[in-house]
Design an enzyme around this catalytic site. Sequence first.
Site: not given
Length: 463
Positions: A20, A133
């Site tokens: 991302g 994450d």
Amino acid sequence: MHSLERIGRYRLERRLGAGGFGVVWLAHDDVLDAAVAVKVLTENWVDRLDIRERFLSEARLLRKADSSRVVQVYDIGELPDGRPYFVMEYADGGTLADRVEAGPPPVAEALRLTALAARAAADLHAAGIVHRDIKPSNLLLRTAPGGADRVLLADLGLAKSLAQASGLTVAAGSAGYTPPEQARPGSGIDARADVYSLGALGHHLVTGSVPGPPGRTERADRLRTDIGPDVGRALLRAMEPDRERRWPSAEAFAGELERLADEVAAGRAPAPRSGRRTALLVLAGIAAACAAAVALTAVLLTDESAASTLTVEDGTGRIAVEVPAAWGGQVRDSGWNPRSLGLQDGTEPGLVVADRLARWPDLRSGVDGAFVGLSEHGDVTGAVRAITHPGCHYAGSHSYSGARWHGLIRTWDGCPGEDGRLTEAALTSTGSGARPQVYVQVRQESGDDDTADGVIASVRLKA
Ligand code: ATP
Ligand code: MG
């Protein structure tokens, strides 16, 4: 992005992947004569000073952890056009995402890999850092000559949580891995958020499927019948929605995973309840099955004509589909991410029902089952038309028109798994506009078209 040949003193060799926020390159450090990985912030974030700063502070924090289980950062710099980058240890063994894609590893190995990830997280926690994450693509493998793989934890989720908090859409891909407190801004994150993601990782590695949303995950030992209830309980405890009820630390979870891995490897694992799958299959076809089947998941299994088919609903109750009773061994009813078809990222209602769910993610293993996923956005027909299945033979497409649906059906045969056949449909509701659309995939170990067509025709949606 401009084409690059060098970044600083590092000569770029090939692109390893993109996420991302950045693109990751394999590069060569000519001075040290060593392979390195270089992550460069994507151009579209360069103007966001806060994201840039986080990108670099991630590199500094990874350094601060100073652990052999956390990816080492060697250097930080900036390209002439302003894009920051950092240089890190190159992991030559791919990621755990590649590993699960190739089919779930043996149980003892899945538990050991999860334990190694948990030990790495514990090292970060000891340095006062929460990762935020943890997911398969952020766990890298480094092969050791003649020895076991090393697992390295990479990529803190700092920039991602900043972007989420400011309402920006990030290609998250972390569905199933995020604890409930992380989705609620301002609720305070501690190391137990990582314990949740580690539980999700273990569940994914053991069963081959991403867990459902918090509190809606089936126990791993109900998805895969060759493991004991201890393993299912340990993983589910890590994924408790209430963090007070989770393993208190990544270290405690790692200890339990190591104990379980040793037990499984030594063959001392508590035997899975014998005959469970057979019992479910037999029971599922008759009305008396409802009570037993509810124990399996929140799915409704009802008897249909002469007990030969089952009706299965997804967790939201919007989708129902009928499949042959013999396919109804296992169900995952917790939704899907249309991003897997190249459509908009998010969680939408969806279900998989199959005789052996652990085999579902691997197209090379034979399985009888069906997936149905709803999509409120995007062009499902275009996406289905673009799918290719390397290893299967494309047998053609035809348009479909039934009482509830019309659309496109494509068929593949000669898929690995003996005579495997794969049928895919993009369906649009007849009569009520273009939305929502439905994607159906039917897998048969040896199949005829009629069965697949029957499953497709049986799909029903509730408003
Ligand atoms: P996200 O942006 O959500 O973190 P991601 O983890 O897939 O997604 P990146 O962190 O940008 O994205 O990494 C992209 C890919 O590059 C990874 O999936 C991995 O395959 C590869 N990669 C990243 N770091 C390394 C490394 N140090 N060594 C080898 N390969 C790496
Ligand atoms: Mg990453």
